[in-house]
Each structure stands twice: as structure tokens, then as C-alpha cells.
Design an enzyme around this catalytic site. Structure first.
Site, short mmCIF file in Angstrom:
data_model
loop_
_atom_site.label_atom_id
_atom_site.label_comp_id
_atom_site.label_asym_id
_atom_site.label_seq_id
_atom_site.Cartn_x
_atom_site.Cartn_y
_atom_site.Cartn_z
N GLU A 57 26.52 37.11 48.56
CA GLU A 57 26.80 38.52 48.23
C GLU A 57 26.20 39.45 49.27
O GLU A 57 25.06 39.26 49.71
CB GLU A 57 26.19 38.81 46.86
CG GLU A 57 27.09 39.62 45.98
CD GLU A 57 28.39 38.90 45.67
OE1 GLU A 57 29.43 39.28 46.25
OE2 GLU A 57 28.38 37.98 44.85
N HIS A 58 26.99 40.47 49.63
CA HIS A 58 26.61 41.44 50.67
C HIS A 58 26.38 40.75 52.01
O HIS A 58 25.60 41.22 52.84
CB HIS A 58 25.38 42.26 50.24
CG HIS A 58 25.70 43.25 49.16
ND1 HIS A 58 26.18 44.51 49.43
CD2 HIS A 58 25.63 43.15 47.82
CE1 HIS A 58 26.38 45.15 48.28
NE2 HIS A 58 26.06 44.34 47.29
N ASP A 60 29.31 39.61 53.65
CA ASP A 60 30.58 39.72 54.40
C ASP A 60 30.48 40.73 55.54
O ASP A 60 30.85 40.44 56.67
CB ASP A 60 31.78 39.98 53.48
CG ASP A 60 31.71 41.24 52.63
OD1 ASP A 60 30.61 41.82 52.50
OD2 ASP A 60 32.75 41.65 52.09
N GLY A 147 38.26 47.51 38.04
CA GLY A 147 36.95 48.11 38.25
C GLY A 147 35.80 47.26 37.73
O GLY A 147 34.69 47.74 37.56
N GLY A 149 34.75 44.48 39.28
CA GLY A 149 34.17 43.67 40.35
C GLY A 149 34.91 42.35 40.54
O GLY A 149 34.45 41.47 41.25
N GLU A 190 42.73 49.42 51.99
CA GLU A 190 41.55 49.72 51.16
C GLU A 190 40.54 50.59 51.93
O GLU A 190 40.01 51.57 51.40
CB GLU A 190 40.90 48.40 50.73
CG GLU A 190 39.63 48.60 49.91
CD GLU A 190 39.50 47.68 48.71
OE1 GLU A 190 40.46 46.97 48.36
OE2 GLU A 190 38.41 47.69 48.10
N ASP A 202 37.38 40.13 49.71
CA ASP A 202 38.27 40.14 48.55
C ASP A 202 39.70 39.76 48.93
O ASP A 202 40.35 38.97 48.26
CB ASP A 202 38.30 41.55 47.92
CG ASP A 202 36.92 42.02 47.51
OD1 ASP A 202 35.99 41.20 47.53
OD2 ASP A 202 36.78 43.21 47.17
P1 ADP Z 1 37.92 46.18 41.45
O1 ADP Z 1 38.61 45.82 42.72
O2 ADP Z 1 36.59 45.56 41.31
O3 ADP Z 1 38.75 45.93 40.24
P2 ADP Z 1 38.08 48.79 42.62
O4 ADP Z 1 37.45 50.09 42.28
O5 ADP Z 1 37.87 48.24 43.97
O6 ADP Z 1 37.63 47.75 41.50
O7 ADP Z 1 39.64 48.91 42.44
C1 ADP Z 1 40.19 49.43 41.25
C2 ADP Z 1 41.31 50.36 41.62
O8 ADP Z 1 42.41 49.62 42.19
C3 ADP Z 1 41.92 51.04 40.41
O9 ADP Z 1 41.21 52.19 40.06
C4 ADP Z 1 43.33 51.36 40.90
O10 ADP Z 1 43.32 52.53 41.70
C5 ADP Z 1 43.64 50.20 41.82
N1 ADP Z 1 44.41 49.15 41.11
C6 ADP Z 1 44.02 47.91 40.79
N2 ADP Z 1 45.01 47.23 40.16
C7 ADP Z 1 46.04 48.08 40.07
C8 ADP Z 1 47.36 47.98 39.52
N3 ADP Z 1 47.80 46.86 38.93
N4 ADP Z 1 48.15 49.07 39.62
C9 ADP Z 1 47.73 50.20 40.22
N5 ADP Z 1 46.52 50.34 40.76
C10 ADP Z 1 45.67 49.31 40.68
MG MG Z 2 37.91 46.28 44.66
#
Ligand code: ADP
Ligand code: MG
Length: 411
Positions: A57-58, A60, A147, A149, A190, A202
């Protein structure tokens, strides 16, 4: 496959262990959404997994090592090529339907935000990289928790990226080199469009893993090695505990850790912390105690990933627990990215007799994992739920996962 455990269903005080959609179910949902909101039938359906990082972790963004697996939880993308430059996107998240329409030229950093950055942003990144794509329509559904992780963001980027690669015959899907180009496009979406300064772990996990394997990833040259990860044969389960504590990768903490590592590199005269050979000498060269702790985490964590992979290679998977425990303790004490919910999850799992437990992902919330004997898994989950209840935390979500395939076309 994820599993649902009957003992939990019988115990309302506990919780069910979340199940991933089958391929058929996920593809069907994506097709239905496509038919309802876009109309007609898609040219195909693609599925891209979230990931859980088993250890590393951390590391990458410090050119080090990680060991992720692809989750059975995936984002499904039903997509169709268009003859013009129009882009139509629909995504169903729980009960809400998100939609966006525009043209390829309208997609750029600063002009698309939120969920559109992660989806449309991939089209921008592919064009920036010189790939000739035109318009497209896509309907997205997901069973990756958002969201938490578990990298729903990479799942969505990689699902859209792979769909575009196939719709426009970019020749990227069938080779590891092609998939590496897709990783770069997804990561650019991203980093540059969504503005989240994450490393490439990821997206690599979503696109370059193999079913039944963990991926030993060297973030220095992005080379990978598939490490057989047969939990079932060892009588083990990997329990994922989503603490549901809010996970704020973009709020400055992550950036602060990155900056500390960069500053340490400048002082130590190395290009990355990967190059630190003598930890003792490096630590004594750093006056700043906090910076030294950050360096100690990164250097020892790289070592733990290497040791972990060696044990698994040697068929000694049951011996990796102490490495997971040490990883968590280092993230808690040296890197300071845990939080009360993560520490509680890990402590409760350990007290229940798991082989090893640690936080996973960026930290400050999100998920913990525990490697646990099959017959101890339910009890460990129950103990975690009880500890959360006693501490007054939100009820955690629980998943049992095994390594699934990388992103692929499913229909
Ligand atoms: P994680 O990757 O850990 O789930 P992130 O904050 O990096 O959390 O990413 C979450 C964001 O990715 C969401 O708030 C949304 O904007 C976008 N996202 C993820 N999956 C979808 C989806 N199926 N449709 C639209 N947006 C998505
Ligand atoms: Mg993410």
C-alpha cells in the site's frame, strides 16, 4: 465467486456477505438499461472488475511493488458505435439514473466533471494518445461498491476503455502491451480529467490480472507476474470489510503523503524510494522524524510484498498472515493513513483468530481485509460487526472474494 453465508441470514444482528452479480445478470442489466434509455441493442457488453490490494500500500507512486487481485464485483458496459462524433452515456447507480450527451470535442479536462470525468474522460485520453475513435453510446451498471476503496473508478474507466478499444478495432484488448496502453488512458482520465492523483495500480489490476491469480506488479517498469492465489485449495477465505467510513483520497492527505515521499527522495538523492537500499542509512540521513516514518513504511512495505509473493509461490500461503499484520501496523503507525474504523475492523478480526488482517486501499476509511480459515470466517465477520456496534460506528458491509478475471468482453 462471492458467497452468501446462511448463518448470517439467520442472525439479524449480523449481516449478509455481499454477493457479486453473475456475468449473465450483470450483462442483462446493462442491456436492459441500454434498451430503456438509449434504445435498441448494443454492439456488445464488457465487464471490468474492481480490485482489492492484498498487500503493498502506497507503494505504487513510489515505484514499488503491489499485489492486487481482480474482484468478482464488476462494472458492466453495454456499448454501441456511432457514425458521428456524438457521445451518449447512461449510468445506473442504486436507484438513480445519470445521463450525459455531448460530442467528443466537448470532452476535456475542466469541461466534464464528476462521474462523466471517469467515463467520457477515457474517450478524451484515448484520443490524446492518438487513437482514432468516433462517437459511441454506453449504458453502465455496477455491483462494485462506490467510494469504498475497491476501485469502482478504475472499473468504470477500464470498462469504457475496453469497449471503445473493441468498438473501434484499436487492437488493444488481446495483448498485455495493448492493455497497458488502456491502463495509461484510464489512468489519464482519472488523473487529468477527474483530477484524482492516483497511481496506476487500480487500472492495472482491472486490466492485467488473470483469473485465480494475484498480480505482482512492479510499479517501476509496470512489469507484472501472475502469482497463483488459490485460497480454496488452502481452505482459506479473503474477507473484505467495507468500514463505510468516508474515504477522501482527494482531500489533501494522499497528496501530502506523496509530497513527503518526493521530498525524501530529493534529500536522499534517489529517483524514487524504490532505490533505497540501506534503510538504516536513509533514516539517519533524514532529520524530519515524520518524513523518516513515511520512508520506513514504503521501504518495509516493498519488502513485505516480495516476501508475501515468495511464500505464496512456495505453496506457503498459510504463512503470510504476519506480513499482512505488519503492513497494517506500518500504515497505522508510520504512514498514518488508518482511522478508528479501520483499526477496529483489523483488531476485531485478529481477535477472532484470522491469519492476518490489514487495511487496503488509500486509507482514511474504505476497506480492511482479513485472510481467514474457512470455518472461522463467519465468526470473524460477526466479531467485526459486534465491535462496530460497540464503538457506535456505521454497520460495515462484508464480502468474501476470490480472484476473478481482468476486464473482458462478455457478450
Ligand atoms: P473508488 O474507486 O474507491 O470506488 P473513487 O472516489 O475513486 O472511489 O471513485 C468513485 C467515483 O467513480 C464515483 O463517485 C463516480 O464518480 C465514479 N464511478 C464509479 N463507478 C461508476 C459508475 N458505474 N457510473 C458512473 N460513475 C461511476
Ligand atoms: Mg478510485
Amino acid at each position: 465467486m462471492s458467497q452468501t453465508t446462511d448463518a448470517f441470514a439467520a442472525d439479524p444482528e449480523a449481516t449478509t456477505i455481499g454477493t457479486a452479480w453473475s456475468t449473465e445478470d450483470g450483462a442483462g442489466r446493462a442491456r436492459d438499461l441500454f434498451a430503456e434509455h438509449i434504445g435498441g441493442t448494443p454492439d456488445g457488453v464488457w465487464a471490468a472488475p474492481g480490485r482489492v490490494n492484498v498487500i503493498g500500500e502506497h507503494t505504487d507512486y513510489n515505484n514499488g511493488f503491489c499485489l492486487p487481485i481482480a474482484l468478482p464485483h464488476r462494472t458492466y458496459v453495454a456499448a454501441r458505435r456511432r457514425d458521428d462524433d456524438k457521445v451518449v452515456l447512461v449510468s445506473q447507480l442504486a436507484d438513480s439514473i445519470l445521463s450525459w450527451e455531448g460530442t467528443l470535442d466537448e470532452i476535456a479536462p475542466g469541461s466534464v466533471n464528476g462521474w462523466q470525468a471517469y467515463t467520457a474522460g477515457v474517450a478524451w485520453a484515448l484520443r490524446e494518445a492518438g487513437y482514432g475513435i468516433g462517437g459511441f453510446e454506453a449504458a453502465l451498471v455496477t455491483c462494485v461498491p462506490l467510494g469504498a476503496g475497491l476501485s469502482s473508478s478504475a472499473a468504470v474507466e477500464c470498462g469504457v476503455g475496453l469497449a471503445l478499444a473493441d468498438l473501434y478495432d484499436l487492437g488493444l484488448s488481446d495483448s498485455d502491451a495493448g492493455r497497458t496502453d488502456l491502463v495509461n488512458a484510464a489512468r489519464a482520465a482519472e488523473n487529468e480529467v477527474a483530477g484524482a492523483p492516483t497511481g496506476g495500480l487500480d487500472q492495472t489490476a482491472s486490466l492485467r490480472t488473470t483469473d485465480g491469480h494475484a498480480l505482482l506488479l512492479d510499479c517501476d517498469d509496470w512489469s507484472v507476474r501472475q502469482v497463483p492465489f488459490d485460497l480454496d485449495a488452502a481452505g482459506l477465505e479473503l474477507l473484505v470489510i467495507d468500514t463505510r467510513a468516508s474515504h477522501r483520497l482527494v482531500d489533501g492527505q494522499y497528496e501530502a503523503r506523496r509530497r513527503a515521499c518526493e521530498s525524501a527522495c530529493r534529500i536522499l538523492g534517489v529517483a524514487s524510494l524504490r532505490e533505497v537500499g540501506d534503510l538504516g542509512a536513509a533514516l539517519s540521513a533524514l532529520d524530519d522524524e515524520e518524513m523518516a516514518s513515511r520512508v520506513r513504511h514504503v521501504v518495509t512495505e516493498n519488502d513485505r510484498v516480495t516476501q508475501f509473493a515468495k511464500l505464496v509461490d512456495a505453496g506457503r500461503i498459510r504463512e503470510v498472515g504476519p506480513l499482512m499484520d505488519a503492513s497494517h501496523d506500518s500504515l497505522r503507525d508510520d504512514y498514518e493513513v488508518t482511522c478508528p474504523e479501520l483499526d477496529t475492523a483489523v483488531d476485531a478480526a485478529r481477535a477472532a483468530g484470522v491469519l492476518g488482517a490489514r487495511m487496503t486501499g488509500g486509507g482514511f476509511g474504505g476497506c480492511a481485509i482479513a485472510l481467514v480459515d474457512r470455518d472461522v470466517c463467519n465468526d470473524a465477520a460477526r466479531q467485526v460487526v459486534k465491535a462496530f456496534r460497540d464503538a457506535g460506528f456505521t454497520h460495515p458491509d462484508l464480502y468474501v472474494v476470490t480472484p476473478g478475471p481482468a476486464a473482458l468482453r462478455v457478450q
